[in-house]
Write an enzyme that holds these catalytic residues in place. Structure first.
Site, mmCIF file in Angstrom:
data_model
loop_
_atom_site.group_PDB
_atom_site.id
_atom_site.type_symbol
_atom_site.label_atom_id
_atom_site.label_comp_id
_atom_site.label_asym_id
_atom_site.label_seq_id
_atom_site.Cartn_x
_atom_site.Cartn_y
_atom_site.Cartn_z
ATOM 1 N N SER A 120 0.802 -1.227 0.000
ATOM 2 C CA SER A 120 0.000 0.000 0.000
ATOM 3 C C SER A 120 0.837 1.280 0.000
ATOM 4 O O SER A 120 0.309 2.352 -0.281
ATOM 5 C CB SER A 120 -0.947 0.015 1.208
ATOM 6 O OG SER A 120 -0.220 0.144 2.418
ATOM 7 N N LYS A 155 0.955 4.532 6.932
ATOM 8 C CA LYS A 155 0.419 5.363 5.856
ATOM 9 C C LYS A 155 1.071 6.746 5.931
ATOM 10 O O LYS A 155 1.796 7.066 6.871
ATOM 11 C CB LYS A 155 -1.099 5.525 5.976
ATOM 12 C CG LYS A 155 -1.893 4.231 6.073
ATOM 13 C CD LYS A 155 -1.944 3.464 4.777
ATOM 14 C CE LYS A 155 -2.772 2.197 4.919
ATOM 15 N NZ LYS A 155 -2.695 1.350 3.701
#
Length: 279
Positions: free
Chosen positions: A43, A120
Protein backbone atom coordinates in the site's frame (compact mmCIF):
# COMPACT_ATOMS: atom_id res chain seq x y z
CA UNK A 1 36.06 -32.49 41.43
CA UNK A 2 32.31 -31.93 41.18
CA UNK A 3 31.05 -28.36 41.43
CA UNK A 4 29.15 -27.68 44.69
CA UNK A 5 25.35 -27.71 44.34
CA UNK A 6 25.16 -24.24 45.92
CA UNK A 7 27.48 -22.79 43.29
CA UNK A 8 25.47 -24.40 40.48
CA UNK A 9 22.29 -22.98 41.96
CA UNK A 10 23.80 -19.50 42.11
CA UNK A 11 24.88 -19.78 38.47
CA UNK A 12 21.33 -20.68 37.41
CA UNK A 13 19.89 -17.78 39.39
CA UNK A 14 22.38 -15.37 37.82
CA UNK A 15 21.52 -16.67 34.33
CA UNK A 16 17.80 -16.15 34.98
CA UNK A 17 18.47 -12.65 36.30
CA UNK A 18 20.52 -11.81 33.21
CA UNK A 19 17.71 -12.98 30.90
CA UNK A 20 15.09 -11.04 32.89
CA UNK A 21 17.21 -7.87 32.84
CA UNK A 22 17.78 -8.25 29.10
CA UNK A 23 14.04 -8.62 28.49
CA UNK A 24 13.28 -5.59 30.66
CA UNK A 25 15.84 -3.47 28.80
CA UNK A 26 14.49 -4.66 25.44
CA UNK A 27 10.94 -3.91 26.56
CA UNK A 28 11.92 -0.44 27.75
CA UNK A 29 13.76 0.23 24.46
CA UNK A 30 10.74 -0.84 22.43
CA UNK A 31 8.26 1.05 24.59
CA UNK A 32 10.10 4.37 24.80
CA UNK A 33 12.42 4.61 21.80
CA UNK A 34 11.96 2.49 18.70
CA UNK A 35 9.65 -0.26 17.48
CA UNK A 36 10.60 -2.65 14.67
CA UNK A 37 8.15 -2.81 11.76
CA UNK A 38 8.16 -5.13 8.76
CA UNK A 39 6.24 -3.94 5.68
CA UNK A 40 3.67 -6.67 4.90
CA UNK A 41 1.74 -5.12 1.98
CA UNK A 42 2.19 -2.92 -1.07
CA UNK A 43 0.00 0.00 0.00
CA UNK A 44 3.00 2.35 0.34
CA UNK A 45 4.86 1.51 -2.88
CA UNK A 46 7.17 2.76 -4.14
CA UNK A 47 8.17 4.63 -0.97
CA UNK A 48 8.09 1.35 0.94
CA UNK A 49 8.22 -2.13 -0.59
CA UNK A 50 7.00 -5.43 0.78
CA UNK A 51 9.89 -6.80 2.85
CA UNK A 52 11.32 -3.45 3.97
CA UNK A 53 12.30 -3.50 7.65
CA UNK A 54 12.42 -0.29 9.66
CA UNK A 55 12.39 1.10 13.17
CA UNK A 56 9.57 3.45 14.14
CA UNK A 57 10.67 6.50 16.14
CA UNK A 58 8.34 6.56 19.17
CA UNK A 59 9.83 9.78 20.50
CA UNK A 60 8.42 11.76 17.55
CA UNK A 61 4.92 12.36 18.91
CA UNK A 62 5.20 11.55 22.61
CA UNK A 63 3.64 8.59 24.37
CA UNK A 64 0.19 7.06 24.77
CA UNK A 65 -1.20 3.60 25.44
CA UNK A 66 -0.29 2.78 21.79
CA UNK A 67 3.40 3.20 22.65
CA UNK A 68 3.32 -0.02 24.65
CA UNK A 69 4.44 -3.05 22.64
CA UNK A 70 2.18 -5.70 21.18
CA UNK A 71 3.71 -9.17 21.14
CA UNK A 72 2.24 -11.58 18.60
CA UNK A 73 3.84 -14.95 17.87
CA UNK A 74 1.13 -17.06 16.17
CA UNK A 75 3.38 -20.15 16.04
CA UNK A 76 3.22 -20.47 19.84
CA UNK A 77 -0.20 -18.91 20.33
CA UNK A 78 1.18 -15.73 21.95
CA UNK A 79 -0.98 -12.65 21.41
CA UNK A 80 -0.45 -9.84 23.92
CA UNK A 81 -1.83 -6.49 22.82
CA UNK A 82 -0.68 -2.98 23.77
CA UNK A 83 -4.03 -2.55 25.52
CA UNK A 84 -3.23 -5.56 27.71
CA UNK A 85 -0.17 -3.68 28.95
CA UNK A 86 -1.38 -0.09 28.95
CA UNK A 87 -5.12 -0.11 28.38
CA UNK A 88 -5.53 1.72 31.67
CA UNK A 89 -4.12 4.87 30.00
CA UNK A 90 -6.38 4.73 26.93
CA UNK A 91 -9.02 7.43 26.57
CA UNK A 92 -9.08 11.19 26.44
CA UNK A 93 -7.02 11.22 23.21
CA UNK A 94 -4.01 12.61 25.11
CA UNK A 95 -0.28 11.93 24.94
CA UNK A 96 2.58 12.38 27.38
CA UNK A 97 5.16 14.82 25.97
CA UNK A 98 2.85 15.00 22.94
CA UNK A 99 4.10 16.60 19.73
CA UNK A 100 1.88 17.16 16.69
CA UNK A 101 2.85 15.22 13.55
CA UNK A 102 3.49 17.12 10.33
CA UNK A 103 1.70 16.76 7.04
CA UNK A 104 3.59 14.30 4.86
CA UNK A 105 5.01 12.22 7.73
CA UNK A 106 5.00 8.45 7.19
CA UNK A 107 3.34 7.21 10.36
CA UNK A 108 2.71 3.85 12.03
CA UNK A 109 -0.54 3.82 13.97
CA UNK A 110 -3.02 1.42 15.52
CA UNK A 111 -6.28 0.85 13.65
CA UNK A 112 -8.92 2.58 15.81
CA UNK A 113 -11.13 -0.54 15.82
CA UNK A 114 -9.03 -3.67 15.25
CA UNK A 115 -5.81 -2.52 16.96
CA UNK A 116 -3.71 -3.77 14.01
CA UNK A 117 -0.63 -1.74 13.08
CA UNK A 118 -0.87 0.28 9.85
CA UNK A 119 1.64 2.49 8.05
CA UNK A 120 0.42 5.36 5.86
CA UNK A 121 1.23 8.96 4.92
CA UNK A 122 -0.39 11.79 6.87
CA UNK A 123 -2.41 13.92 4.44
CA UNK A 124 -5.02 15.73 6.54
CA UNK A 125 -4.57 17.58 9.84
CA UNK A 126 -7.30 18.40 12.38
CA UNK A 127 -9.82 20.81 10.85
CA UNK A 128 -8.72 20.16 7.24
CA UNK A 129 -11.23 19.52 4.47
CA UNK A 130 -9.88 16.73 2.25
CA UNK A 131 -11.34 15.54 -1.05
CA UNK A 132 -10.10 13.46 -3.98
CA UNK A 133 -11.13 14.40 -7.53
CA UNK A 134 -9.93 12.30 -10.47
CA UNK A 135 -7.18 10.95 -8.24
CA UNK A 136 -5.89 14.40 -7.19
CA UNK A 137 -5.93 15.33 -3.50
CA UNK A 138 -7.62 18.62 -2.66
CA UNK A 139 -6.90 20.13 0.76
CA UNK A 140 -9.02 23.04 1.96
CA UNK A 141 -10.17 23.76 -1.57
CA UNK A 142 -6.69 23.73 -3.15
CA UNK A 143 -5.43 20.88 -5.33
CA UNK A 144 -1.97 19.61 -4.41
CA UNK A 145 0.76 19.86 -7.04
CA UNK A 146 1.16 16.66 -9.07
CA UNK A 147 3.89 16.05 -11.68
CA UNK A 148 4.41 13.03 -13.91
CA UNK A 149 7.48 11.02 -12.85
CA UNK A 150 7.62 8.14 -15.32
CA UNK A 151 6.61 4.55 -14.75
CA UNK A 152 7.09 2.24 -11.78
CA UNK A 153 7.83 -1.33 -12.87
CA UNK A 154 8.10 -4.62 -10.98
CA UNK A 155 7.88 -8.30 -11.78
CA UNK A 156 4.40 -9.79 -11.65
CA UNK A 157 5.16 -12.44 -9.05
CA UNK A 158 4.13 -13.41 -5.52
CA UNK A 159 5.76 -11.09 -2.98
CA UNK A 160 6.69 -11.48 0.68
CA UNK A 161 5.64 -14.11 3.23
CA UNK A 162 1.96 -13.57 2.31
CA UNK A 163 2.75 -14.20 -1.40
CA UNK A 164 0.76 -11.16 -2.53
CA UNK A 165 0.46 -10.38 -6.23
CA UNK A 166 0.85 -6.76 -7.38
CA UNK A 167 -1.87 -4.91 -9.25
CA UNK A 168 -0.89 -3.54 -12.65
CA UNK A 169 -2.01 -0.63 -14.82
CA UNK A 170 -1.07 -2.55 -17.97
CA UNK A 171 -3.57 -5.35 -17.38
CA UNK A 172 -3.00 -9.07 -16.84
CA UNK A 173 0.65 -9.48 -17.79
CA UNK A 174 1.07 -13.06 -16.58
CA UNK A 175 3.53 -14.49 -14.09
CA UNK A 176 7.05 -13.20 -14.64
CA UNK A 177 5.84 -10.33 -16.80
CA UNK A 178 6.50 -6.62 -16.24
CA UNK A 179 3.86 -4.98 -14.07
CA UNK A 180 3.57 -1.23 -14.63
CA UNK A 181 2.00 1.67 -12.74
CA UNK A 182 1.98 5.38 -13.50
CA UNK A 183 4.27 7.31 -11.16
CA UNK A 184 3.83 10.90 -10.01
CA UNK A 185 5.50 13.30 -7.62
CA UNK A 186 2.97 14.85 -5.24
CA UNK A 187 3.82 18.03 -3.32
CA UNK A 188 1.75 18.82 -0.24
CA UNK A 189 0.94 22.38 0.92
CA UNK A 190 3.87 22.43 3.37
CA UNK A 191 6.36 21.59 0.60
CA UNK A 192 6.80 17.86 1.34
CA UNK A 193 7.21 15.96 -1.94
CA UNK A 194 6.86 12.21 -2.34
CA UNK A 195 6.10 9.56 -4.92
CA UNK A 196 2.58 8.20 -5.56
CA UNK A 197 1.44 5.44 -7.90
CA UNK A 198 -1.67 5.16 -10.05
CA UNK A 199 -3.26 2.04 -11.52
CA UNK A 200 -6.30 3.59 -13.21
CA UNK A 201 -9.77 4.92 -12.52
CA UNK A 202 -10.99 3.58 -9.18
CA UNK A 203 -13.98 4.22 -6.93
CA UNK A 204 -11.82 6.05 -4.37
CA UNK A 205 -10.42 8.44 -7.01
CA UNK A 206 -13.52 10.61 -6.56
CA UNK A 207 -14.87 11.23 -3.08
CA UNK A 208 -16.93 13.61 -1.05
CA UNK A 209 -15.36 16.10 1.33
CA UNK A 210 -13.86 14.68 4.53
CA UNK A 211 -13.70 17.17 7.40
CA UNK A 212 -11.02 15.96 9.82
CA UNK A 213 -12.25 16.19 13.44
CA UNK A 214 -10.22 17.89 16.15
CA UNK A 215 -7.60 15.56 17.58
CA UNK A 216 -7.73 13.23 14.54
CA UNK A 217 -5.76 12.73 11.31
CA UNK A 218 -6.42 11.63 7.72
CA UNK A 219 -4.05 9.07 6.17
CA UNK A 220 -3.52 7.72 2.66
CA UNK A 221 -1.22 5.12 1.13
CA UNK A 222 1.23 6.21 -1.58
CA UNK A 223 0.06 3.32 -3.78
CA UNK A 224 -3.23 5.15 -4.08
CA UNK A 225 -5.30 2.49 -5.85
CA UNK A 226 -4.13 -0.31 -3.59
CA UNK A 227 -4.55 1.16 -0.10
CA UNK A 228 -7.24 0.77 2.55
CA UNK A 229 -6.94 4.10 4.32
CA UNK A 230 -8.90 7.09 5.65
CA UNK A 231 -10.93 7.32 2.44
CA UNK A 232 -12.82 4.26 3.67
CA UNK A 233 -14.86 4.30 6.86
CA UNK A 234 -14.22 1.89 9.69
CA UNK A 235 -17.69 0.38 9.13
CA UNK A 236 -16.54 -1.06 5.79
CA UNK A 237 -13.10 -2.15 6.99
CA UNK A 238 -11.28 1.10 6.32
CA UNK A 239 -9.22 3.27 8.63
CA UNK A 240 -11.38 6.38 8.84
CA UNK A 241 -10.11 9.26 10.96
CA UNK A 242 -7.30 8.22 13.32
CA UNK A 243 -7.20 9.64 16.88
CA UNK A 244 -3.98 11.27 18.13
CA UNK A 245 -3.60 8.66 20.87
CA UNK A 246 -3.49 5.82 18.30
CA UNK A 247 -0.27 7.09 16.67
CA UNK A 248 2.76 4.91 17.43
CA UNK A 249 5.55 6.87 15.77
CA UNK A 250 7.22 8.17 12.63
CA UNK A 251 9.08 6.02 10.12
CA UNK A 252 12.30 7.75 9.08
CA UNK A 253 14.66 5.17 7.60
CA UNK A 254 14.64 1.67 6.09
CA UNK A 255 17.23 -0.44 7.88
CA UNK A 256 17.06 -3.62 5.81
CA UNK A 257 15.05 -5.04 2.90
CA UNK A 258 14.35 -8.51 1.55
CA UNK A 259 12.32 -9.37 -1.55
CA UNK A 260 11.89 -13.02 -0.52
CA UNK A 261 9.59 -14.99 1.76
CA UNK A 262 12.09 -14.74 4.61
CA UNK A 263 14.82 -12.34 5.66
CA UNK A 264 17.08 -15.39 5.87
CA UNK A 265 17.02 -15.78 2.07
CA UNK A 266 20.14 -13.64 1.57
CA UNK A 267 19.98 -13.93 -2.22
CA UNK A 268 16.76 -11.84 -2.14
CA UNK A 269 18.21 -8.95 -0.12
CA UNK A 270 17.86 -5.49 -1.67
CA UNK A 271 21.21 -3.96 -0.78
CA UNK A 272 20.30 -0.64 -2.44
CA UNK A 273 17.59 -0.10 0.22
CA UNK A 274 19.73 -0.65 3.33
CA UNK A 275 19.69 2.48 5.56
CA UNK A 276 17.63 4.37 2.96
CA UNK A 277 15.83 7.50 4.18
CA UNK A 278 12.04 7.62 3.88
CA UNK A 279 10.67 10.66 2.02
Amino acid sequence: MAEPAEKKGNAIVETIKTVVYALLIAGLFRTLLFQPFWIPSGSMKDTLLIGDFLFVNKMSYGYSYASCPSIRIPAVGLDVDAEDFCGWSKGGNKRLFGSEPERGDVVVFRHPVTGSDYIKRLIGLPGDRVQIKEGVVIINGEAVKVEAAGTFTEEFAAQGPQRMLPRCANGAVGEGGTCEKEKFTETLPNGVSHSVLNIGNQRADNTGVYTVPEGHFFFMGDNRDNSTDSRFSQSVGGVGFVPFEDLIGRADRIMFSSAGRSMLFFWTWRSDRFFKGIN
